[in-house]
Design a protein around this motif. Structure first.
Motif, short mmCIF file in Angstrom:
data_model
loop_
_atom_site.label_atom_id
_atom_site.label_comp_id
_atom_site.label_asym_id
_atom_site.label_seq_id
_atom_site.Cartn_x
_atom_site.Cartn_y
_atom_site.Cartn_z
N THR A 55 -4.40 -25.51 24.95
CA THR A 55 -4.60 -25.73 23.52
C THR A 55 -5.84 -26.59 23.35
N ILE A 56 -6.80 -26.11 22.57
CA ILE A 56 -8.06 -26.81 22.40
C ILE A 56 -8.27 -27.12 20.92
N ASN A 57 -9.01 -28.19 20.64
CA ASN A 57 -9.29 -28.63 19.27
C ASN A 57 -10.79 -28.65 19.03
N PHE A 58 -11.22 -27.97 17.98
CA PHE A 58 -12.61 -28.08 17.55
C PHE A 58 -12.69 -29.17 16.48
N LYS A 59 -13.46 -30.21 16.77
CA LYS A 59 -13.61 -31.34 15.85
C LYS A 59 -14.91 -31.17 15.07
N VAL A 60 -14.79 -31.07 13.74
CA VAL A 60 -15.94 -30.81 12.88
C VAL A 60 -16.13 -31.98 11.91
N PRO A 61 -17.13 -32.82 12.12
CA PRO A 61 -17.41 -33.91 11.18
C PRO A 61 -18.40 -33.46 10.09
N ASN A 62 -18.34 -34.13 8.96
CA ASN A 62 -19.30 -33.86 7.89
C ASN A 62 -20.44 -34.87 8.00
N GLU A 63 -21.64 -34.38 8.23
CA GLU A 63 -22.80 -35.26 8.42
C GLU A 63 -23.67 -35.39 7.17
N ARG A 64 -23.19 -34.82 6.06
CA ARG A 64 -23.95 -34.88 4.81
C ARG A 64 -23.31 -35.85 3.82
N ASP A 65 -24.16 -36.50 3.01
CA ASP A 65 -23.66 -37.42 2.00
C ASP A 65 -23.44 -36.75 0.65
N ASP A 66 -24.03 -35.57 0.46
CA ASP A 66 -24.00 -34.95 -0.86
C ASP A 66 -23.41 -33.55 -0.83
N ALA A 67 -22.67 -33.20 0.24
CA ALA A 67 -22.11 -31.85 0.32
C ALA A 67 -20.85 -31.88 1.19
N SER A 68 -20.00 -30.87 0.98
CA SER A 68 -18.78 -30.73 1.77
C SER A 68 -18.88 -29.50 2.66
N THR A 69 -18.26 -29.57 3.84
CA THR A 69 -18.22 -28.42 4.74
C THR A 69 -17.13 -27.47 4.26
N THR A 70 -17.49 -26.22 4.04
CA THR A 70 -16.53 -25.25 3.51
C THR A 70 -16.29 -24.06 4.43
N LYS A 71 -17.04 -23.99 5.54
CA LYS A 71 -16.86 -22.85 6.45
C LYS A 71 -17.28 -23.24 7.86
N VAL A 72 -16.48 -22.82 8.85
CA VAL A 72 -16.77 -23.09 10.26
C VAL A 72 -16.57 -21.79 11.03
N GLU A 73 -17.62 -21.34 11.72
CA GLU A 73 -17.56 -20.13 12.52
C GLU A 73 -17.78 -20.48 13.99
N VAL A 74 -16.77 -20.16 14.83
CA VAL A 74 -16.85 -20.44 16.27
C VAL A 74 -16.98 -19.11 17.00
N ASN A 75 -18.09 -18.93 17.71
CA ASN A 75 -18.33 -17.71 18.47
C ASN A 75 -17.91 -17.91 19.93
N PHE A 76 -17.16 -16.93 20.46
CA PHE A 76 -16.65 -17.02 21.82
C PHE A 76 -17.63 -16.38 22.81
N PRO A 77 -17.70 -16.94 24.03
CA PRO A 77 -18.67 -16.42 25.01
C PRO A 77 -18.31 -15.01 25.46
N ALA A 78 -19.27 -14.09 25.31
CA ALA A 78 -19.04 -12.69 25.69
C ALA A 78 -18.96 -12.51 27.19
N GLU A 79 -19.64 -13.40 27.95
CA GLU A 79 -19.63 -13.27 29.41
C GLU A 79 -18.31 -13.71 30.03
N HIS A 80 -17.50 -14.46 29.26
CA HIS A 80 -16.17 -14.89 29.72
C HIS A 80 -15.16 -14.64 28.61
N PRO A 81 -14.80 -13.38 28.38
CA PRO A 81 -13.92 -13.05 27.25
C PRO A 81 -12.51 -13.62 27.41
N LEU A 82 -11.91 -13.98 26.28
CA LEU A 82 -10.55 -14.50 26.23
C LEU A 82 -9.70 -13.52 25.43
N ALA A 83 -8.70 -12.95 26.07
CA ALA A 83 -7.89 -11.93 25.41
C ALA A 83 -6.89 -12.52 24.45
N SER A 84 -6.41 -13.74 24.73
CA SER A 84 -5.39 -14.37 23.89
C SER A 84 -5.96 -15.59 23.18
#
Length: 270
Positions: A55-84
């Motif tokens: 079980t892994i956790n992606f930690k996403v901080p907000n580094e902006r003072d005038d905006a909110s993070t509304t979307k996070v896209e995590v791309n998985f490595p194609a050379e080491h595919p994960l089926a599950s």
């Protein structure tokens, strides 16, 4: 005013100037260090062992003072595919798991896998604290992943962080050992050495334990049977010996009786 009386005022002014300069320098260092330390990262809960599940956790901080993070896209490595890949629900966020066809099928637990997860996307839907990740806050996005590869020491996840003002930060640069951290490093999951208690190992151990217990029980039963056989043999042998002793004693007594009779007859004749 004497030179001695003017000295305290002069010293006070210099101390104030030094304090202001020190404060500006410290603020500058904090501003420079802020963006470098506020990047997206990934960490396992416990360990991420090769060939196993984690079980892994992606930690996403907000580094902006005038905006909110509304979307996070995590791309998985194609050379080491994960089926599950299974996401844990996060309040105020919608998650989409994208799969792609594999160039070469994977073998997993006796099954052939022809597609694997290529991307996981979280999109803010709003909540009690407002939509997305606000300034000065961070959010964790948990995933259960597997089976982890055995032919690499790490996995790199290129990530895109989108703000409500349409700005996109691309965390896609691969860190290199022995070099300074890049400006926008991609999250890297460190893998540990494989262990014996990975997925399926517990079942194998249980099976082996049951087989061992059965073997011990069979051995105990065989031992009991062997003991009974030895006891029966010893009893039969004892009975035979007793019979032989009694037989010999009878013969001796009989012979003694015959001898006594002959001697008695001779005495009467005399």
């Amino acid at each position: 005013m004497s030179a001695f009386s003017a000295f305290p005022a002069f010293a006070a002014k210099n101390v104030a100037r030094v304090s202001v300069a020190g404060g500006i320098a410290a603020t500058t260092l904090l501003l420079l260090a802020g963006p470098a330390s506020a990047h997206v990262s990934v960490q396992p809960q416990g360990e991420a062992a090769k060939g196993g599940y984690a079980t892994i956790n992606f930690k996403v901080p907000n580094e902006r003072d005038d905006a909110s993070t509304t979307k996070v896209e995590v791309n998985f490595p194609a050379e080491h595919p994960l089926a599950s890949v299974m996401p844990q629900p996060v309040s105020g966020w919608k998650v989409d798991v994208t799969k792609s066809k594999l160039a070469e099928p994977l073998k997993m637990h006796g099954s052939t896998i022809t597609e694997a997860v290529s991307k996981v996307t979280w999109t803010a839907t709003g909540g009690r604290t407002g939509p997305g990740i606000a300034s000065g806050e961070f959010q964790q996005f948990p995933l259960s992943v597997g089976q982890l590869p055995e032919d690499t020491d790490q996995l790199l996840f290129k990530t895109l962080q989108t703000y409500d003002n349409k700005d996109v930060v691309r965390w896609i640069e691969a860190p290199k050992e022995g070099e300074e951290e890049p400006e926008s490093p991609a999250p890297v999951l460190k893998l540990t050495a494989a262990t014996d208690d990975e997925h399926g190992g517990a079942a194998d151990s249980a099976t082996a334990g049951a087989a061992g217990a059965a073997s011990k029980q069979d051995g105990a039963q065989d031992g009991a049977k062997s003991g009974d056989t030895k006891s029966e043999t010893a009893s039969a042998s004892g009975s035979d010996t007793t019979a032989r002793v009694l037989g010999i004693a009878g013969i001796v007594v009989g012979a003694a009786g015959v001898t006594f009779g002959i001697l008695a007859g001779r005495r009467r004749t005399a």
